[in-house]
Design an enzyme around this catalytic site. Structure first.
Site, PDB file in Angstrom:
ATOM      1  N   TYR A 149      30.057  75.650  35.932  1.00  0.00           N
ATOM      2  CA  TYR A 149      28.999  75.310  34.983  1.00  0.00           C
ATOM      3  C   TYR A 149      29.337  73.981  34.328  1.00  0.00           C
ATOM      4  O   TYR A 149      30.413  73.817  33.763  1.00  0.00           O
ATOM      5  CB  TYR A 149      28.876  76.405  33.920  1.00  0.00           C
ATOM      6  CG  TYR A 149      27.834  76.138  32.863  1.00  0.00           C
ATOM      7  CD1 TYR A 149      26.481  76.194  33.169  1.00  0.00           C
ATOM      8  CD2 TYR A 149      28.209  75.837  31.562  1.00  0.00           C
ATOM      9  CE1 TYR A 149      25.522  75.956  32.194  1.00  0.00           C
ATOM     10  CE2 TYR A 149      27.259  75.597  30.583  1.00  0.00           C
ATOM     11  CZ  TYR A 149      25.911  75.657  30.911  1.00  0.00           C
ATOM     12  OH  TYR A 149      24.966  75.421  29.947  1.00  0.00           O
ATOM     13  N   ASP A 244      35.557  68.068  35.359  1.00  0.00           N
ATOM     14  CA  ASP A 244      34.947  68.646  34.171  1.00  0.00           C
ATOM     15  C   ASP A 244      36.030  69.433  33.439  1.00  0.00           C
ATOM     16  O   ASP A 244      36.344  70.566  33.788  1.00  0.00           O
ATOM     17  CB  ASP A 244      33.782  69.558  34.549  1.00  0.00           C
ATOM     18  CG  ASP A 244      33.087  70.144  33.323  1.00  0.00           C
ATOM     19  OD1 ASP A 244      33.681  70.123  32.228  1.00  0.00           O
ATOM     20  OD2 ASP A 244      31.963  70.641  33.465  1.00  0.00           O
ATOM     21  N   LYS A 277      35.011  70.593  23.576  1.00  0.00           N
ATOM     22  CA  LYS A 277      35.643  71.729  22.912  1.00  0.00           C
ATOM     23  C   LYS A 277      36.853  71.324  22.070  1.00  0.00           C
ATOM     24  O   LYS A 277      36.702  70.986  20.901  1.00  0.00           O
ATOM     25  CB  LYS A 277      35.974  72.808  23.930  1.00  0.00           C
ATOM     26  CG  LYS A 277      34.719  73.383  24.602  1.00  0.00           C
ATOM     27  CD  LYS A 277      35.005  74.577  25.462  1.00  0.00           C
ATOM     28  CE  LYS A 277      33.756  75.087  26.180  1.00  0.00           C
ATOM     29  NZ  LYS A 277      32.713  75.615  25.303  1.00  0.00           N
TER      30      LYS A 277
END
Length: 439
Positions: A149, A244, A277
């Protein structure tokens, strides 16, 4: 322990109220508990390793805002930095010195990046990295993998894992076929598919984007041979390798997952890296970066346009900078990794004692577990997990004060605030919860 139905009054009331004004009652789908059933917990406060819901029930938190809270909630140094920044001003729409300091701190630990652009979310960072890759190469196609994702940009919502896997949809409504037609979706850890894709389309591929440790099909590592071949094929065909690391960056190691692969693969480095994050410490902040030659294609220097009113927000950068400075202290990751390994070893021991098939893995402060005898290597294998049994385990833990992700396909997170006592209480809860699976 009080049954779930006896102590969800305030949570249920809030959920019913929320559903009248917010689609599904939540602002991000996995929070709705639709995968596991029951009423979502509406959180009122957090401290250290704990969160409290609207009924005042305390939980040991293994979500950590889906990864950012690596220091635990409300760390004093981070709190002080945020409060000072907020007093100075929430947003200026102009450059600040702290943006430079945060960029320098990120680059200090991620040597594959010469320059970095700050943005507000992981989705924005991934979307921008792909646009940059396409602009830099003059190509359109991108390679991604089932179960990975990369945010909810249209071209990426193809077999994307995470919330989409939870709801059983391979893609999203509202995404025109023409938008996704240049997205090549391959099986994670499948070397033959990877080689076939580059053999057929190598000259058209702008980039290959991958989660080095996929945290949106729980916790699945890319094997070293697979990652090495990704690097080789991208180099051979002139495509950019995009890591990612929204989830893994500064979470599995100080240098991210790429630092782990660099230990096993000579001269290994991605061309672009997407971060989020942890670098925001819980505030809305993300980034993408890479070599100067690529990054200088961005406006205002180059033809690839990207902009954001709140990019480099002064409060968010204060939070992220304070977090990065704390986690860069000597011994931090050794202690965090040790505690995370203790957690999954203890859970495995309790599962074995109950006769429940169980496998688990961890790196740094990130972990995942499966109700399977062996760790899966791709999305198809992950989908063999028994959702109903996981739901029983989830509620068994929740009712005993342990909060793990309310979805089968999400990784978990340990913080520096999780104590030995917290782990012991988790094992006690798991002992009872695993027994529910054998009745």
């Amino acid at each position: 322990m009080t049954p779930d139905t006896d102590r969800t009054d305030a949570n249920l009331a809030l959920f019913e109220r929320a559903r009248r004004v917010i689609p599904g009652g939540v602002n991000s789908p996995v929070r709705a508990f639709r995968a596991v059933g029951g009423t979502p917990r509406f959180i009122t406060r957090a401290e250290g390793a704990y969160i409290w819901d609207a009924n005042g029930q305390r939980y040991i938190d293994y979500i950590g805002s889906w990864g950012p809270m690596i220091l635990g909630h409300g760390h004093p140094a981070v709190l002080e930095a945020v409060q000072k920044a907020a007093r100075d001003g929430f947003s200026f729409g102009a450059p600040t010195e702290r943006e430079i300091e945060l960029a320098e701190e990120i680059l200090r630990h991620v040597p594959s990046m010469d320059m970095v652009r700050l943005v507000s979310s992981g989705t924005e960072a991934a979307m921008s990295a792909i646009r940059l890759a396409r602009g830099a190469t003059g190509r359109n196609k991108l390679v991604k993998f089932e179960g990975c994702y990369h945010g909810h940009a249209d071209a990426l919502l193809v077999k994307a894992g995470s919330g989409l896997a939870t709801f059983g949809h391979p893609t999203s409504a509202g995404v025109p076929a023409v938008v996704a037609q240049d997205t090549l979706v391959l099986e994670y850890n499948n070397l033959s598919q990877l080689e076939a894709a580059f053999a057929a389309h190598g000259s058209e591929i702008a980039c290959l984007m991958i989660e080095p440790i996929a945290g949106n099909m729980n916790f699945v590592r890319a094997s070293v041979p697979f990652m090495q071949r990704c690097r080789e094929l991208c180099t051979q065909h002139g495509a950019l390798l995009v890591f990612d690391e929204v989830m893994t960056g500064f979470r599995v190691a100080l240098g991210g997952a790429q630092s782990l692969y660099a230990q096993a693969i000579p001269d290994f480095a991605p061309d672009l890296t997407v971060l989020g994050k942890v670098i925001g410490g819980g505030m809305p902040l993300a980034a993408f970066g890479g070599r100067c030659a690529v990054m200088e294609q961005l406006a205002p220097l180059g033809p690839v346009y990207q902009a954001g009113t709140l990019s480099g927000n002064p409060v968010a950068t204060a939070c992220g900078l304070a977090t990065l400075r704390e986690i860069s202290r000597e011994g931090f990751y050794d202690a965090l990794a040790r505690q995370t390994r203790t957690l999954i070893e203890g859970l495995k021991s309790e599962a074995d004692a109950a006769g429940v098939a169980f496998s688990a893995d961890s790196e740094g402060g990130m972990f995942g577990f499966f109700l399977l005898p062996e760790l899966p290597q791709n999305y198809t294998a992950v989908m063999k997990s028994d959702g109903a049994r996981f739901n029983t385990l989830f509620h068994g833990l929740l009712e005993r004060g342990v909060y793990v992700a309310p979805a089968l396909y999400e990784a978990g997170f340990v913080s520096a605030a999780h104590s030995d006592e917290d782990l012991a209480r988790t094992f006690e809860a798991a002992r009872a919860a695993f027994r529910l699976l054998t009745k």
